[in-house]
Design an enzyme around this catalytic site. Sequence first.
Site, mmCIF file in Angstrom:
data_model
loop_
_atom_site.group_PDB
_atom_site.id
_atom_site.type_symbol
_atom_site.label_atom_id
_atom_site.label_comp_id
_atom_site.label_asym_id
_atom_site.label_seq_id
_atom_site.Cartn_x
_atom_site.Cartn_y
_atom_site.Cartn_z
ATOM 1 N N GLY A 12 0.848 -1.182 0.000
ATOM 2 C CA GLY A 12 0.000 0.000 0.000
ATOM 3 C C GLY A 12 0.890 1.240 0.000
ATOM 4 O O GLY A 12 0.390 2.363 0.079
ATOM 5 N N ASN A 13 2.209 1.052 -0.053
ATOM 6 C CA ASN A 13 3.175 2.141 0.053
ATOM 7 C C ASN A 13 3.675 2.506 -1.351
ATOM 8 O O ASN A 13 4.479 1.789 -1.945
ATOM 9 C CB ASN A 13 4.322 1.677 0.964
ATOM 10 C CG ASN A 13 5.392 2.739 1.158
ATOM 11 O OD1 ASN A 13 5.569 3.622 0.334
ATOM 12 N ND2 ASN A 13 6.115 2.636 2.267
ATOM 13 N N ASP A 70 8.703 -6.842 2.981
ATOM 14 C CA ASP A 70 8.465 -6.344 4.327
ATOM 15 C C ASP A 70 9.816 -5.844 4.814
ATOM 16 O O ASP A 70 10.832 -6.526 4.667
ATOM 17 C CB ASP A 70 7.910 -7.427 5.255
ATOM 18 C CG ASP A 70 7.291 -6.790 6.495
ATOM 19 O OD1 ASP A 70 6.339 -5.988 6.335
ATOM 20 O OD2 ASP A 70 7.771 -7.032 7.620
ATOM 21 N N ASP A 152 14.492 7.534 6.211
ATOM 22 C CA ASP A 152 15.637 7.976 5.396
ATOM 23 C C ASP A 152 16.318 9.248 5.935
ATOM 24 O O ASP A 152 17.552 9.345 5.863
ATOM 25 C CB ASP A 152 15.217 8.200 3.932
ATOM 26 C CG ASP A 152 15.021 6.881 3.186
ATOM 27 O OD1 ASP A 152 15.554 5.855 3.644
ATOM 28 O OD2 ASP A 152 14.339 6.885 2.140
ATOM 29 N N LYS A 172 20.421 6.076 -3.665
ATOM 30 C CA LYS A 172 19.756 5.178 -2.701
ATOM 31 C C LYS A 172 19.488 3.828 -3.356
ATOM 32 O O LYS A 172 19.716 2.778 -2.760
ATOM 33 C CB LYS A 172 18.432 5.782 -2.201
ATOM 34 C CG LYS A 172 17.632 4.786 -1.374
ATOM 35 C CD LYS A 172 16.307 5.287 -0.817
ATOM 36 C CE LYS A 172 15.641 4.195 0.017
ATOM 37 N NZ LYS A 172 14.358 4.566 0.602
HETATM 38 P P1 ITT Z 1 3.290 -2.141 3.004
HETATM 39 O O1 ITT Z 1 3.220 -3.003 4.250
HETATM 40 O O2 ITT Z 1 1.936 -1.852 2.441
HETATM 41 O O3 ITT Z 1 4.256 -2.675 1.996
HETATM 42 P P2 ITT Z 1 4.555 -0.255 4.780
HETATM 43 O O4 ITT Z 1 5.125 1.114 4.623
HETATM 44 O O5 ITT Z 1 3.625 -0.473 5.954
HETATM 45 O O6 ITT Z 1 3.845 -0.683 3.411
HETATM 46 P P3 ITT Z 1 6.310 -2.214 5.936
HETATM 47 O O7 ITT Z 1 5.227 -2.893 6.720
HETATM 48 O O8 ITT Z 1 7.306 -3.074 5.205
HETATM 49 O O9 ITT Z 1 5.726 -1.263 4.816
HETATM 50 O O10 ITT Z 1 7.018 -1.206 6.914
HETATM 51 C C1 ITT Z 1 8.207 -0.692 6.570
HETATM 52 C C2 ITT Z 1 8.456 0.587 7.324
HETATM 53 O O11 ITT Z 1 9.878 0.623 7.574
HETATM 54 C C3 ITT Z 1 8.134 1.783 6.451
HETATM 55 O O12 ITT Z 1 6.841 2.288 6.664
HETATM 56 C C4 ITT Z 1 9.231 2.767 6.868
HETATM 57 O O13 ITT Z 1 8.849 3.429 8.052
HETATM 58 C C5 ITT Z 1 10.409 1.842 7.173
HETATM 59 N N1 ITT Z 1 11.217 1.652 5.949
HETATM 60 C C6 ITT Z 1 11.285 0.544 5.155
HETATM 61 N N2 ITT Z 1 12.067 0.744 4.086
HETATM 62 C C7 ITT Z 1 12.503 2.016 4.199
HETATM 63 C C8 ITT Z 1 13.331 2.816 3.408
HETATM 64 O O14 ITT Z 1 13.830 2.396 2.249
HETATM 65 N N3 ITT Z 1 13.580 4.051 3.827
HETATM 66 C C9 ITT Z 1 13.071 4.514 4.980
HETATM 67 N N4 ITT Z 1 12.253 3.837 5.779
HETATM 68 C C10 ITT Z 1 11.973 2.579 5.395
#
Ligand code: ITT
Length: 196
Positions: A12-13, A70, A152, A172
């Site tokens: 959803g991101n 994830d 980030d 990145k």
């Molecule tokens: P989905 O579950 O829908 O994929 P989400 O944002 O909730 O979206 P996650 O459950 O995988 O995704 O949570 C990952 C979180 O970790 C994300 O919301 C960020 O806060 C952090 N994160 C992950 N990858 C990142 C990145 O490349 N840069 C900065 N923060 C990151």
Amino acid sequence: MENKIQIVFATGNKHKVKEINEIAQGSGIEFILPPEGFDPDENGKTFAENSYIKAKEASKLSHNLSLADDSGLCVEALNGEPGLYSARYAPTAQERIDKLLKNINDLANRKAKFVCAMTLVDKDGNILNQEIGECHGNIATKQAGTNGFGYDPIFIPDGYEITIAEMPESLKNTISHRSIALNKMIKYIKEFIIDR
Ligand code: ITT
């Protein structure tokens, strides 16, 4: 025109989809958002388990090959927090950053890593492949930069003196946890799905 195969990217991101399509440029693969109604219950105990839950839910809705990531930030001095709970650490992205900086405030050890687990499933939800990527670095003393998303602005990767949010996104995408996992996944997709 290049004939691309489409794979659902179960998230959803929107930042994640943008990043993975940039990383996947030239691979012959296009990642598309899941159908409406995608709302998986991320109750797994590991990053890998949660990525499987998301990928399986997307394949159930789309009847298509589906990939999910994830991911999260694990801070050594906070026993790996926020880790699996990175997205739920506080209500907004800014509050999550503020909370993390407050919790790590006077700790000398600022080592941290971003972790990304990916799961690819077939149209029936069977696991085809799983990959992991990690990006190691340190938590900055204050936030800087506006590129990227999430944590980030407070993460300085090893070998750099700026946060990921201060870098061009193209940089990145050559060093991130997500690019490491995705490049391994693309290799698998090319070998076992596209060239099969
Ligand atoms: P989905 O579950 O829908 O994929 P989400 O944002 O909730 O979206 P996650 O459950 O995988 O995704 O949570 C990952 C979180 O970790 C994300 O919301 C960020 O806060 C952090 N994160 C992950 N990858 C990142 C990145 O490349 N840069 C900065 N923060 C990151």
